[in-house]
Design an enzyme around this catalytic site. Structure first.
Site, short mmCIF file in Angstrom:
data_model
loop_
_atom_site.label_atom_id
_atom_site.label_comp_id
_atom_site.label_asym_id
_atom_site.label_seq_id
_atom_site.Cartn_x
_atom_site.Cartn_y
_atom_site.Cartn_z
N TYR A 154 10.29 -26.79 27.82
CA TYR A 154 9.82 -25.59 28.56
C TYR A 154 10.23 -24.31 27.83
CZ TYR A 154 9.19 -22.45 32.58
OH TYR A 154 8.80 -21.43 33.42
N ALA A 156 10.98 -23.90 24.70
CA ALA A 156 10.24 -23.80 23.43
C ALA A 156 8.82 -23.31 23.69
CB ALA A 156 10.22 -25.15 22.72
P1 NAP Z 1 3.95 -23.43 40.68
O1 NAP Z 1 4.29 -22.98 42.06
O2 NAP Z 1 4.24 -24.83 40.27
O3 NAP Z 1 2.39 -23.11 40.43
C1 NAP Z 1 1.76 -23.40 39.22
C2 NAP Z 1 0.30 -23.64 39.48
O4 NAP Z 1 -0.32 -23.96 38.22
C3 NAP Z 1 0.04 -24.81 40.43
O5 NAP Z 1 -0.95 -24.49 41.36
C4 NAP Z 1 -0.43 -25.90 39.47
O6 NAP Z 1 -1.33 -26.82 40.06
C5 NAP Z 1 -1.15 -25.09 38.41
N1 NAP Z 1 -1.29 -25.85 37.18
C6 NAP Z 1 -0.38 -26.71 36.62
N2 NAP Z 1 -0.88 -27.27 35.52
C7 NAP Z 1 -2.14 -26.77 35.36
C8 NAP Z 1 -3.16 -27.00 34.41
N3 NAP Z 1 -3.00 -27.86 33.40
N4 NAP Z 1 -4.33 -26.33 34.54
C9 NAP Z 1 -4.53 -25.48 35.58
N5 NAP Z 1 -3.59 -25.23 36.51
C10 NAP Z 1 -2.41 -25.87 36.41
O7 NAP Z 1 4.66 -22.51 39.59
P2 NAP Z 1 5.15 -20.99 39.65
O8 NAP Z 1 6.61 -21.01 39.90
O9 NAP Z 1 4.25 -20.15 40.49
O10 NAP Z 1 4.97 -20.62 38.11
C11 NAP Z 1 3.87 -19.87 37.60
C12 NAP Z 1 4.18 -19.48 36.15
O11 NAP Z 1 5.38 -18.71 36.13
C13 NAP Z 1 4.40 -20.67 35.22
O12 NAP Z 1 3.86 -20.37 33.94
C14 NAP Z 1 5.91 -20.75 35.12
O13 NAP Z 1 6.33 -21.37 33.93
C15 NAP Z 1 6.27 -19.28 35.18
N6 NAP Z 1 7.65 -19.03 35.59
C16 NAP Z 1 8.10 -19.42 36.81
C17 NAP Z 1 9.43 -19.16 37.16
C18 NAP Z 1 9.99 -19.56 38.48
O14 NAP Z 1 11.21 -19.39 38.67
N7 NAP Z 1 9.21 -20.04 39.44
C19 NAP Z 1 10.26 -18.52 36.25
C20 NAP Z 1 9.77 -18.13 35.01
C21 NAP Z 1 8.45 -18.39 34.68
P3 NAP Z 1 -0.75 -28.22 40.66
O15 NAP Z 1 0.31 -27.86 41.66
O16 NAP Z 1 -1.97 -28.87 41.26
O17 NAP Z 1 -0.19 -28.98 39.49
#
Ligand code: NAP
Length: 247
Positions: A154, A156
């Site tokens: 992640y 990376a």
């Molecule tokens: P989340 O609640 O897991 O939501 C991510 C969404 O992306 C889900 O609806 C998921 O669908 C969808 N998704 C996953 N794989 C996909 C694909 N191959 N194609 C299209 N859609 C896809 O995550 P989040 O916490 O909101 O995170 C959003 C972004 O912020 C991510 O890039 C994450 O790395 C980044 N981020 C999050 C945090 C944190 O603390 N939450 C911190 C730093 C960065 P499914 O559920 O159906 O798989």
């Protein structure tokens, strides 16, 4: 309503940070393509956007799959006629210490987080170049800069997203396309729900503002970077982490 008449694609917008971004851009007047693997949950975001009086379209697409992404972008241009904003937000984790990390988990995380960002940017850029402008925001992470034990794949992928952001920013600046990244710290979403009480306490000690972030904390940063007020900002990484990492 600085985004009136603009069209935005937000990937991974069925829940969490992506949904907050979709709602926040719609509040500023943008129509939204809600892209996600899960069309059912994407409809909830569509309902939230249309409740604000904006148009919204749910599109099922796997960002790791070029054919899906190309079809998604064609559908957006077909329905909305233009694309002004792309937010590469879809992302996943498959955590584990490096010595135990399976190659399939390494590949999956890199395929979604990094290759997905490459695919969507490559598919949308020709439309933005033709329109002579656009804004791309990539969602990176604080761990892409700091590292984090158990997240080799992640961190990376997110460090690479930052490199990709700066390179694409340089390549298309002359055509008025801005490309920036937002690097969230730890945000209250499904991704961080698995944190145990002890891990959460340890984490909170490292956050000067004393709380985890909310999806809307990230969405407001994205909203600024795609606004006309941010037209002279490109290649920037905006940290939204409660002070966990400074500089
Ligand atoms: P989340 O609640 O897991 O939501 C991510 C969404 O992306 C889900 O609806 C998921 O669908 C969808 N998704 C996953 N794989 C996909 C694909 N191959 N194609 C299209 N859609 C896809 O995550 P989040 O916490 O909101 O995170 C959003 C972004 O912020 C991510 O890039 C994450 O790395 C980044 N981020 C999050 C945090 C944190 O603390 N939450 C911190 C730093 C960065 P499914 O559920 O159906 O798989």
């Amino acid at each position: 309503m600085g985004l009136q008449g603009k069209v935005a694609i937000v990937t991974g917008a069925a829940q969490g940070i992506g949904r907050a971004i979709a709602e926040s851009l719609a509040s500023d007047g943008a129509d939204i393509a809600v892209v996600d693997l899960d069309p059912g949950r994407a409809q909830e975001t569509v309902a939230a956007v249309t409740a604000k009086g904006r148009r919204a379209l749910a599109i099922k697409a796997n960002v790791a799959d070029w054919t899906d992404v190309k079809a998604m972008v064609d559908q957006v241009t077909g329905e909305f006629g233009r694309i002004d904003i792309l937010v590469n937000n879809a992302g996943i984790t498959r955590d584990g210490l490096l010595l135990r990390m399976k190659e399939e988990d390494w590949n999956l995380v890199l395929d979604v987080n990094l290759k997905g960002t490459f695919h969507c940017t490559k598919a949308v850029l020709p439309v933005m170049l033709k329109q002579r402008g656009g804004a791309v925001v990539n969602i990176a992470s604080v761990v892409g800069v700091m590292g984090n034990a158990g997240q080799a794949n992640y961190s990376a992928s997110k460090a690479a997203v930052i490199g990709l952001t700066k390179t694409v920013a340089r390549e298309y600046a002359s055509r008025s396309v801005t490309v920036n990244a937002v690097a969230p710290g730890f945000i209250e979403t499904a991704m961080t729900q698995a944190l145990g009480e002890e891990a959460r306490e340890t984490l909170l000690k490292q956050i000067p503002l004393g709380r985890l972030g909310k999806p809307d904390d990230v969405a407001q940063a994205v909203r600024f970077l795609v606004s006309p007020e941010a037209a002279y900002i490109t290649g920037h990484v905006l940290h939204v982490n409660g002070g966990m990492l400074m500089g």
